[in-house]
Design an enzyme around this catalytic site. Sequence first.
Site, PDB file in Angstrom:
ATOM      1  N   GLY A   1      58.876 -39.079 -40.816  1.00 26.55           N
ATOM      2  CA  GLY A   1      58.260 -37.969 -41.533  1.00 26.55           C
ATOM      3  C   GLY A   1      58.741 -37.726 -42.948  1.00 26.55           C
ATOM      4  O   GLY A   1      58.279 -36.789 -43.591  1.00 26.55           O
TER       5      GLY A   1
ATOM      6  N   CYS B   1      27.527 -43.282 -48.007  1.00 27.18           N
ATOM      7  CA  CYS B   1      26.540 -42.197 -48.016  1.00 27.18           C
ATOM      8  C   CYS B   1      27.127 -40.953 -47.382  1.00 27.18           C
ATOM      9  O   CYS B   1      26.743 -40.563 -46.270  1.00 27.18           O
ATOM     10  CB  CYS B   1      25.294 -42.634 -47.278  1.00 27.18           C
ATOM     11  SG  CYS B   1      24.565 -44.025 -48.103  1.00 27.18           S
TER      12      CYS B   1
END
Length: 377
Positions: free
Chosen positions: A205, A305
């Site tokens: 992390g 798209c």
Amino acid sequence: MNIDFSHIADLFGTPTYVYDASEIRKRIRMVCSVFKGHEFSILFALKANSNSALLRLMAEEGVGADVVSSGELVAAKRAGMKPVLWNGNGKTVQDKKFFVKQGFDILSLDSVEELEMWHDSDLVKLLRVNPNIDARTHPHISTGMKHHKFGVAVEEIHKVADKIDGLHVHIGSQITSVEPYRAAYTQLVEEIKKHNFKTLDLGGGWGIDYNGESLDIDQMRSVINTVFSGFSGRLIVELGRFIAGPAGSLLTRVVKVKKGEKTFIVTDAGMNNLIRPALYDAFHRIRVLEPVGPASLCDVVGPLCETGDKLGSNRYLELPAEGSLLLVEDTGAYGFSMASNYNGMPLPAEVMWEDNSPRLIRRRQTIEEMYSNVILD
Ligand code: LLP
């Protein structure tokens, strides 16, 4: 390191992920420096990047693997990574068979219930603890609070303490403050003493500098040294982004420059190649390699798209020309590994830059390959 991106684009086309081998090595050594004086293992979280050519380079530096699937196990084994740790909250019986056959070293149990699956095994077993700590990162990548699905509460440890070898904690990703770590590790060190455990997996992390903020490595070293000063067992760390993120860039070519109130720079890379901006609103620096015009307000968008198909919004960038190259930086982690075939787009190529030259480490997928498992009749 001066990478010749234009040569790479000429040789292998675009979009292409480019990784700097020396940066990966350098970052692994930085991690080592944090744990100096302790017995430790560095694992790479393959979910960030599972190209075995990159993994092999890490294995050469002594790095092992944190894997979450049979697929990642194969990639780690091909690269010769050791030790291998299996993480996951949904390990299936089929996966278990595969893992046992292939061989691995450390198991992180996500629940007390999971122990039943493993009662007859002599692997090193860790129990993932959920310390109920807010890692103060993006909600999708925060994992250490009690409403998150991962791990078990500290109060549950005693139920299985005599059947496990240690604990595991991972509170989230892209964490830029050491305080959540200090809080989580302080809780666990108490439990470790109580049960005399010999192994502690500190998770990953560590936040990198996407946009000016990152985890302070010196502060992290000081947290580790303070919290674990009296612990003589083995510390494990499982980092993905910190090791690979800054070492990678997505190289893309400008397809169109569409001028208006806001200028749209349309590139041949989109959310199919790099989904982080669309999915998390993540920021990645964008570098125009061959600018031809003055700085303007731009959105850098892909060819798909969907309005969310963007690489960067509201950037002041010197304008490129059609056909010139752009770099989307810090994409070595969670870039290719989250890429898809959305809109019928083949997966991009991957190149490693080492000793001043490029090496293709994954061919661009062909349309044939993309559809090779479709059954028509
Ligand atoms: N260990 C465990 C148990 C994990 O779940 C993860 C990441 C890591 C280690 C490695 O975390 P790192 O050092 O890379 O932060 N797709 C998201 C990130 C998801 C992280 C999931 N778990 C993104 O693109 O930001």
